[in-house]
Scaffold this motif. Structure first.
Motif, PDB file in Angstrom:
ATOM      1  N   ARG A 217       0.814  -1.202   0.000  1.00 47.19           N
ATOM      2  CA  ARG A 217       0.000   0.000   0.000  1.00 47.19           C
ATOM      3  C   ARG A 217       0.857   1.265   0.000  1.00 47.19           C
ATOM      4  O   ARG A 217       1.967   1.273   0.520  1.00 47.19           O
TER       5      ARG A 217
ATOM      6  N   LYS B 261      -5.657   5.671   0.077  1.00 48.40           N
ATOM      7  CA  LYS B 261      -4.869   4.444  -0.035  1.00 48.40           C
ATOM      8  C   LYS B 261      -4.759   4.059  -1.508  1.00 48.40           C
ATOM      9  O   LYS B 261      -5.752   4.110  -2.243  1.00 48.40           O
ATOM     10  N   TYR B 262      -3.548   3.668  -1.910  1.00 46.22           N
ATOM     11  CA  TYR B 262      -3.300   3.198  -3.266  1.00 46.22           C
ATOM     12  C   TYR B 262      -2.611   1.829  -3.203  1.00 46.22           C
ATOM     13  O   TYR B 262      -1.929   1.510  -2.231  1.00 46.22           O
ATOM     14  N   ASP B 263      -2.746   1.064  -4.265  1.00 43.74           N
ATOM     15  CA  ASP B 263      -1.926  -0.126  -4.440  1.00 43.74           C
ATOM     16  C   ASP B 263      -0.581   0.298  -5.005  1.00 43.74           C
ATOM     17  O   ASP B 263      -0.518   1.124  -5.933  1.00 43.74           O
ATOM     18  N   TYR B 264       0.491  -0.261  -4.434  1.00 44.70           N
ATOM     19  CA  TYR B 264       1.842   0.093  -4.875  1.00 44.70           C
ATOM     20  C   TYR B 264       2.626  -1.192  -5.135  1.00 44.70           C
ATOM     21  O   TYR B 264       2.686  -2.074  -4.273  1.00 44.70           O
ATOM     22  N   ASN B 265       3.203  -1.308  -6.337  1.00 45.68           N
ATOM     23  CA  ASN B 265       3.977  -2.483  -6.727  1.00 45.68           C
ATOM     24  C   ASN B 265       5.441  -2.237  -6.379  1.00 45.68           C
ATOM     25  O   ASN B 265       6.100  -1.413  -7.016  1.00 45.68           O
TER      26      ASN B 265
ATOM     27  N   ASP C 264      -0.639   2.305  -8.585  1.00 43.03           N
ATOM     28  CA  ASP C 264      -1.836   2.098  -9.399  1.00 43.03           C
ATOM     29  C   ASP C 264      -2.808   3.236  -9.111  1.00 43.03           C
ATOM     30  O   ASP C 264      -3.506   3.239  -8.094  1.00 43.03           O
TER      31      ASP C 264
ATOM     32  N   LYS D 125      -5.597   4.014 -10.387  1.00 47.19           N
ATOM     33  CA  LYS D 125      -7.008   3.640 -10.397  1.00 47.19           C
ATOM     34  C   LYS D 125      -7.444   2.989  -9.083  1.00 47.19           C
ATOM     35  O   LYS D 125      -8.647   2.848  -8.830  1.00 47.19           O
ATOM     36  N   SER D 126      -6.486   2.592  -8.257  1.00 42.87           N
ATOM     37  CA  SER D 126      -6.818   1.907  -7.004  1.00 42.87           C
ATOM     38  C   SER D 126      -7.105   2.873  -5.856  1.00 42.87           C
ATOM     39  O   SER D 126      -7.397   2.445  -4.746  1.00 42.87           O
ATOM     40  N   LYS D 127      -7.039   4.158  -6.101  1.00 46.67           N
ATOM     41  CA  LYS D 127      -7.200   5.180  -5.059  1.00 46.67           C
ATOM     42  C   LYS D 127      -8.560   5.081  -4.372  1.00 46.67           C
ATOM     43  O   LYS D 127      -9.609   5.136  -5.022  1.00 46.67           O
ATOM     44  N   VAL D 128      -8.535   4.915  -3.029  1.00 46.90           N
ATOM     45  CA  VAL D 128      -9.767   4.899  -2.235  1.00 46.90           C
ATOM     46  C   VAL D 128      -9.526   5.662  -0.938  1.00 46.90           C
ATOM     47  O   VAL D 128      -8.401   5.716  -0.438  1.00 46.90           O
TER      48      VAL D 128
END
Length: 314
Positions: free
Chosen positions: A180, A193-197, A204, A206-209
């Motif tokens: 995250r 919060k975002y997804d992070y690789n 990512d 588009k994953s923003k919440v």
């Protein structure tokens, strides 16, 4: 979401209250030095041997200071412990702690001036897991919400815009255990919060919440080793701890209303350092408010340990 939480009162300051808007508190374990900034003064402060300092109620002297720019919004460690990367009004600069010299690394587009002519400046940010420097911008007069997030990938690179239309960018953190990334916009009262690789070092978008909302005005923040997020709440006298499943389980109450930033420090990373700011001009006078100060909280008895800061690659 909130539930039963533990509340701790913080009564002592670690250092003589000074400055106006203290922020950007950062610890370097290589040199056992604590750094923080006064944004409108454009000044960086350094406290050497911070692990040897006691928790005494007796305030210490104001530490060594460095004049960096007209304003300074964020700092970061680098792979050279004698150099600090700084986000200033119109650029990203490198401060040599031995000589005090400033080297400009990259400029913001158009002098960091908006299309309407408003002057913007660096605000909060951090060094990312891949050694890049992430920094946000905001209107110096706080009248526009046209700020942006940028990244500087190398010393000789250019600032790249990541996203825009920010109000007041703050508190960016990466959790390697959950993949995250957390990022704050104080104007909208949100931590996202975002997804992070971590393999590709890509976020990512588009994953923003929303992750933290309806709890006041979030400012700076930091993570502990278990993935809990510590959020400074401007105007509330508080830092709260948000668990990964969005529960506030702890809070610390300070004798300064405007809490701005926090970080883990000292060699065992069990001390939480917290900065604060003076009351705003529109606030009612409060003789008991300590204003801009630096606080030190020993969390070792709670079994809490922080994470070290990443370093910008020079």
């Amino acid at each position: 979401m909130t539930g039963a939480k533990s509340t701790f009162n913080v009564d002592s300051t670690h250092i003589v209250p000074h400055g106006t808007l203290l922020e950007g508190v950062t610890y370097d374990g290589r040199t056992d030095t604590l750094y923080y900034i006064d944004i409108p003064a454009g000044t960086l402060f350094a406290i050497p041997n911070s692990s040897t300092l006691s928790n005494s109620d007796k305030p210490l002297e104001v530490p060594r200071s460095y004049a960096v720019d007209k304003s300074i919004g964020v700092i970061g460690l680098t792979t050279d412990p004698t150099k600090i990367i700084c986000g200033v009004e119109r650029a990203i600069s490198l401060l040599d702690l031995q000589t005090g010299k400033i080297e400009q690394l990259a400029q913001y587009p158009n002098g960091n001036i908006s299309a309407s002519g408003a002057q913007y400046r660096s605000n909060d940010g951090s060094v990312g897991p891949d050694g890049t420097f992430w920094v946000g911008t905001m209107d110096t007069e706080e009248k526009e919400n046209g700020g942006a997030m940028y990244v500087l990938k190398s010393k000789n690179g250019q600032l790249e815009e990541l996203w825009k239309d920010c109000g007041c960018p703050n508190g960016i953190n990466w959790d390697t255990k959950t993949g995250r990334m957390y990022w704050t916009d104080s104007v909208f009262g949100m931590v996202y919060k975002y997804d992070y690789n971590f393999d590709t070092n890509e976020v990512d978008m588009k994953s923003k919440v929303p992750f933290f909302t309806n709890h006041g005005t979030p400012d700076g923040s930091c993570l502990d080793a278990d993935g809990n997020l510590y959020v400074a709440l401007w105007g509330s006298n508080r830092i709260v701890r948000m668990t990964p499943d969005q529960k506030i389980d702890m809070e610390w109450v300070f004798p300064s209303r405007n809490i701005t930033c926090c970080t883990f420090g000292d060699k065992d990373l069990t001390t939480l350092y917290v900065t604060s700011a003076n009351l705003n001009a529109e606030d009612q006078p409060d003789a008991n408010d300590r204003g801009a100060a630096l606080y030190r909280i020993d969390l070792s008895e709670l079994g809490i340990k922080g994470l070290p800061k990443y370093q910008f690659v020079l």
